[in-house]
Design a protein around this motif. Structure first.
Motif, mmCIF file in Angstrom:
data_model
loop_
_atom_site.group_PDB
_atom_site.id
_atom_site.type_symbol
_atom_site.label_atom_id
_atom_site.label_comp_id
_atom_site.label_asym_id
_atom_site.label_seq_id
_atom_site.Cartn_x
_atom_site.Cartn_y
_atom_site.Cartn_z
ATOM 1 N N GLY A 69 0.805 -1.213 0.000
ATOM 2 C CA GLY A 69 0.000 0.000 0.000
ATOM 3 C C GLY A 69 0.836 1.260 0.000
ATOM 4 O O GLY A 69 2.070 1.213 -0.101
ATOM 5 N N SER A 70 0.143 2.391 0.119
ATOM 6 C CA SER A 70 0.801 3.696 0.051
ATOM 7 C C SER A 70 0.340 4.592 1.194
ATOM 8 O O SER A 70 -0.777 4.456 1.705
ATOM 9 N N LEU A 71 1.207 5.502 1.545
ATOM 10 C CA LEU A 71 0.890 6.563 2.502
ATOM 11 C C LEU A 71 1.623 7.820 2.069
ATOM 12 O O LEU A 71 2.687 7.747 1.448
ATOM 13 N N ARG A 72 1.065 8.961 2.444
ATOM 14 C CA ARG A 72 1.738 10.239 2.195
ATOM 15 C C ARG A 72 1.893 10.972 3.517
ATOM 16 O O ARG A 72 0.906 11.310 4.168
ATOM 17 N N LEU A 73 3.129 11.197 3.892
ATOM 18 C CA LEU A 73 3.413 11.949 5.109
ATOM 19 C C LEU A 73 3.569 13.429 4.769
ATOM 20 O O LEU A 73 4.064 13.782 3.696
ATOM 21 N N SER A 74 3.160 14.261 5.707
ATOM 22 C CA SER A 74 3.338 15.707 5.581
ATOM 23 C C SER A 74 4.049 16.234 6.814
ATOM 24 O O SER A 74 3.928 15.664 7.895
ATOM 25 N N CYS A 75 4.754 17.320 6.635
ATOM 26 C CA CYS A 75 5.439 17.971 7.749
ATOM 27 C C CYS A 75 5.294 19.472 7.547
ATOM 28 O O CYS A 75 5.862 20.027 6.611
ATOM 29 N N THR A 76 4.556 20.107 8.440
ATOM 30 C CA THR A 76 4.332 21.545 8.345
ATOM 31 C C THR A 76 5.284 22.268 9.280
ATOM 32 O O THR A 76 5.375 21.924 10.458
ATOM 33 N N ALA A 77 5.988 23.251 8.736
ATOM 34 C CA ALA A 77 7.016 23.958 9.496
ATOM 35 C C ALA A 77 6.572 25.368 9.853
ATOM 36 O O ALA A 77 5.839 26.016 9.095
ATOM 37 N N SER A 78 7.057 25.843 10.988
ATOM 38 C CA SER A 78 6.801 27.218 11.388
ATOM 39 C C SER A 78 7.926 27.687 12.305
ATOM 40 O O SER A 78 8.610 26.881 12.928
ATOM 41 N N GLY A 79 8.124 29.007 12.342
ATOM 42 C CA GLY A 79 9.098 29.570 13.256
ATOM 43 C C GLY A 79 10.502 29.718 12.709
ATOM 44 O O GLY A 79 11.403 30.155 13.434
ATOM 45 N N PHE A 80 10.719 29.349 11.445
ATOM 46 C CA PHE A 80 12.023 29.547 10.823
ATOM 47 C C PHE A 80 11.817 29.683 9.314
ATOM 48 O O PHE A 80 10.736 29.420 8.795
ATOM 49 N N PHE A 81 12.875 30.114 8.628
ATOM 50 C CA PHE A 81 12.774 30.344 7.181
ATOM 51 C C PHE A 81 12.870 29.005 6.454
ATOM 52 O O PHE A 81 13.939 28.599 5.991
ATOM 53 N N PHE A 82 11.745 28.371 6.317
ATOM 54 C CA PHE A 82 11.660 27.029 5.747
ATOM 55 C C PHE A 82 12.380 26.937 4.400
ATOM 56 O O PHE A 82 13.104 25.970 4.148
ATOM 57 N N SER A 83 12.201 27.913 3.546
ATOM 58 C CA SER A 83 12.742 27.846 2.187
ATOM 59 C C SER A 83 14.261 27.926 2.143
ATOM 60 O O SER A 83 14.854 27.697 1.088
ATOM 61 N N ARG A 84 14.895 28.237 3.260
ATOM 62 C CA ARG A 84 16.356 28.320 3.297
ATOM 63 C C ARG A 84 16.996 27.053 3.841
ATOM 64 O O ARG A 84 18.224 26.947 3.900
ATOM 65 N N TYR A 85 16.173 26.106 4.260
ATOM 66 C CA TYR A 85 16.685 24.910 4.904
ATOM 67 C C TYR A 85 16.576 23.680 4.013
ATOM 68 O O TYR A 85 15.573 23.482 3.313
ATOM 69 N N HIS A 86 17.599 22.848 4.083
ATOM 70 C CA HIS A 86 17.539 21.501 3.542
ATOM 71 C C HIS A 86 16.640 20.701 4.480
ATOM 72 O O HIS A 86 16.748 20.826 5.713
ATOM 73 N N MET A 87 15.734 19.908 3.921
ATOM 74 C CA MET A 87 14.793 19.154 4.741
ATOM 75 C C MET A 87 14.980 17.659 4.545
ATOM 76 O O MET A 87 15.467 17.206 3.481
ATOM 77 N N GLY A 88 14.605 16.899 5.541
ATOM 78 C CA GLY A 88 14.765 15.464 5.421
ATOM 79 C C GLY A 88 13.749 14.680 6.228
ATOM 80 O O GLY A 88 13.076 15.230 7.113
ATOM 81 N N TRP A 89 13.669 13.421 5.898
ATOM 82 C CA TRP A 89 12.870 12.454 6.658
ATOM 83 C C TRP A 89 13.809 11.388 7.204
ATOM 84 O O TRP A 89 14.702 10.906 6.493
#
Length: 116
Positions: A15-35
């Protein structure tokens, strides 16, 4: 700073799943993100990473071809689309943010359980 992960749950193998991660409090677009994920009794491991502009993507060998990481900088949100799930994908999944060389911020985790 807050990273709120969601989308985990119980799914059958294949099967499939889609995880989400909502960010706040920092400049999200300037950060490398990971799981990352941590299975019971095991160390936390890297799953996937994405550059600040979304072009560079890295995956653990164990998930290549099955998982896709993406981000929407306008919504300050990170995603992980997980397909062809296997029982060995069962773990708590965490999102994290990295600036330069250090993973600075971590979310609280969301549990993914894959039944055989």
């Amino acid at each position: 700073v807050q990273l709120q992960a969601s989308g985990g749950g119980l799914v059958q193998a294949g099967g499939s799943l889609r995880l989400s991660c909502t960010a706040s409090g920092f400049f999200f677009s300037r950060y490398h993100m990971g799981w990352f994920r941590q299975a019971l009794g095991k160390e936390r491991e890297f799953v996937a990473g994405i550059g600040d502009n979304g072009y560079r993507r890295d995956y653990a060998d164990s998930v290549k071809g099955r998982f896709t990481i993406s981000r929407d900088n306008a919504k300050n949100t990170l995603y992980l689309q997980m397909n062809s799930l296997k029982p060995e994908d069962t773990a708590v999944y965490y999102c994290a943010a990295k600036y330069v060389k250090q993973w600075n911020y971590w979310g609280q985790g969301t549990l993914v359980t894959v039944s055989s």
